[in-house]
Write an enzyme that holds these catalytic residues in place. Structure first.
Site, PDB file in Angstrom:
ATOM      1  N   ASP A 125     -57.341 -26.420 121.563  1.00  0.00           N
ATOM      2  CA  ASP A 125     -56.633 -27.483 120.732  1.00  0.00           C
ATOM      3  C   ASP A 125     -55.825 -26.551 119.623  1.00  0.00           C
ATOM      4  O   ASP A 125     -54.966 -27.437 118.876  1.00  0.00           O
ATOM      5  CB  ASP A 125     -57.668 -28.474 120.157  1.00  0.00           C
ATOM      6  N   SER A 126     -55.723 -25.148 119.781  1.00  0.00           N
ATOM      7  CA  SER A 126     -54.837 -24.502 118.984  1.00  0.00           C
ATOM      8  C   SER A 126     -53.327 -25.021 119.347  1.00  0.00           C
ATOM      9  O   SER A 126     -52.090 -24.947 118.942  1.00  0.00           O
ATOM     10  CB  SER A 126     -54.644 -23.038 119.075  1.00  0.00           C
ATOM     11  N   ASP A 134     -60.605 -27.788 125.725  1.00  0.00           N
ATOM     12  CA  ASP A 134     -61.012 -27.792 124.328  1.00  0.00           C
ATOM     13  C   ASP A 134     -61.110 -29.453 123.653  1.00  0.00           C
ATOM     14  O   ASP A 134     -59.945 -30.263 123.830  1.00  0.00           O
ATOM     15  CB  ASP A 134     -60.076 -26.966 123.283  1.00  0.00           C
ATOM     16  N   LYS A 188     -65.043 -27.437 125.832  1.00  0.00           N
ATOM     17  CA  LYS A 188     -65.507 -26.707 124.380  1.00  0.00           C
ATOM     18  C   LYS A 188     -65.639 -27.651 123.272  1.00  0.00           C
ATOM     19  O   LYS A 188     -64.557 -28.605 123.222  1.00  0.00           O
ATOM     20  CB  LYS A 188     -64.616 -25.558 124.232  1.00  0.00           C
ATOM     21  N   GLU A 205     -66.855 -27.877 119.108  1.00  0.00           N
ATOM     22  CA  GLU A 205     -67.050 -27.295 118.044  1.00  0.00           C
ATOM     23  C   GLU A 205     -68.209 -27.830 117.152  1.00  0.00           C
ATOM     24  O   GLU A 205     -68.509 -29.156 117.475  1.00  0.00           O
ATOM     25  CB  GLU A 205     -65.834 -27.450 116.799  1.00  0.00           C
ATOM     26  N   GLU A 230     -66.055 -17.825 115.794  1.00  0.00           N
ATOM     27  CA  GLU A 230     -64.819 -17.618 114.894  1.00  0.00           C
ATOM     28  C   GLU A 230     -64.993 -17.018 113.757  1.00  0.00           C
ATOM     29  O   GLU A 230     -65.915 -17.762 112.889  1.00  0.00           O
ATOM     30  CB  GLU A 230     -63.884 -18.506 115.211  1.00  0.00           C
TER      31      GLU A 230
HETATM   32  O1  KIV Z   1     -58.054 -23.713 119.996  1.00  0.00           O
HETATM   33  C1  KIV Z   1     -58.293 -22.544 120.300  1.00  0.00           C
HETATM   34  O2  KIV Z   1     -57.549 -21.766 120.629  1.00  0.00           O
HETATM   35  C2  KIV Z   1     -59.674 -22.026 120.132  1.00  0.00           C
HETATM   36  C3  KIV Z   1     -59.834 -20.387 120.019  1.00  0.00           C
HETATM   37  C4  KIV Z   1     -59.295 -19.833 119.050  1.00  0.00           C
HETATM   38  C5  KIV Z   1     -61.173 -20.133 120.704  1.00  0.00           C
HETATM   39  O3  KIV Z   1     -60.666 -22.567 119.882  1.00  0.00           O
END
Ligand code: KIV
Length: 283
Positions: A51-52, A90, A120, A122, A189
């Protein structure tokens, strides 16, 4: 004779075996088909549609505004370029926090609608029950502890996590709780290296570090950081393996100059029509 070097699709089981054998696991982010195809061709183990995306693709000032639809759209594009790597989607902020039902429904969409192999999420101890519910319905899940960008404001900003005893204990307890919840792999992280090492040794699932030192079972970076696509802020934990920003800048400036000076396109870029056809048209 059987070709023993033949590549096979990476599975959570293969990643667990890599940990057991002490083989490092590689992960990078991708957001589109072109980059995903290159990463997969290079032999990367896992591709994360992070989600970056909010920061590096959408230009938001963080990951909080990212929506399910944006994530699914980019996961579909990346899926089209990935043959062998384990593809992880994510889950965006508020797609799994409201209820376990909603978390399961949204997790399922990443597999059904976007071709992901895993999701993924958090969160630490407090999210373990939700994670267990998702795992129970057969969805491989990657955890993410330490600095969790979706809740960075509540953590007091983008700070290293686990430096004092209370915070370090929380990270350790979270890693153990997520392992017990059936999580496949754990991203850590911005965690001090020796805490990350201790967690890596304590749990049987692979740990993937980003700003967590060299002793995690694997590493992940945001592809835009690795390629040097920004000329502004680069996080301390990131390494630029290329500096593409000035190369792109130079190429685009050359293009602008050539178009303005009628130097592009040239003969080799141009299609031709027969004189006869043209003459008829001109009549
Ligand atoms: O969103 C993302 O790119 C991430 C990674 C930095 C692990 O969560």
């Amino acid at each position: 004779m059987e070709d023993t070097n033949k590549r096979i699709k990476v599975t959570p089981q293969i990643l667990k075996e890599k940990k057991a054998k002490g083989e490092k696991i590689t992960m990078l982010t991708a957001y589109d088909y072109s980059i995903a195809s290159i990463l997969d061709e290079c032999g990367l183990d896992t591709v994360l549609v992070g989600d970056s995306l909010g920061n590096v693709v959408m230009g938001y000032n963080g990951t909080v505004p990212v929506t399910m639809e944006e994530m699914l759209h980019h996961c579909r594009a990346v899926h089209n370029g990935v043959k062998y790597a384990l593809l992880i989607g994510d889950m965006p902020f508020m797609s799994y926090q409201i209820s376990k039902e909603e978390a399961k429904r949204n997790a399922g969409r990443f597999l059904k609608e976007a071709g992901c192999d895993a999701v993924k999420l958090e969160g630490g101890v407090e999210m373990a029950d939700t994670f267990a519910e998702i795992v129970k319905i057969g969805i491989p899940l990657v955890g993410h502890i330490g600095l969790t960008p979706q809740t960075a404001t509540a953590l007091g900003g983008y700070k290293v996590q686990g430096k004092d005893i209370k915070s370090a204990q929380y990270q350790l307890d979270s890693a153990i709780a997520l392992e017990q919840a059936g999580v496949t792999m754990l991203v850590m992280e911005s965690v001090p290296d020796r805490l990350a090492e201790l967690i890596t040794k304590k749990i049987s699932i692979p740990t993937i570090g980003i700003g967590a030192g060299v002793n995690c079972d694997g590493q992940v970076l945001v592809i835009n950081d690795l390629l040097g696509l920004f000329n502004k802020f680069v996080p301390k934990f990131s390494k630029q393996y290329a500096n593409l920003y000035p190369l792109i800048e130079e190429a685009v400036k050359s293009y602008i100059n050539e178009v303005k000076g009628s130097k592009f396109p040239q003969e080799e870029h141009t299609f031709k029509i027969d004189d006869e056809v043209l003459a008829k048209l001109k009549k």
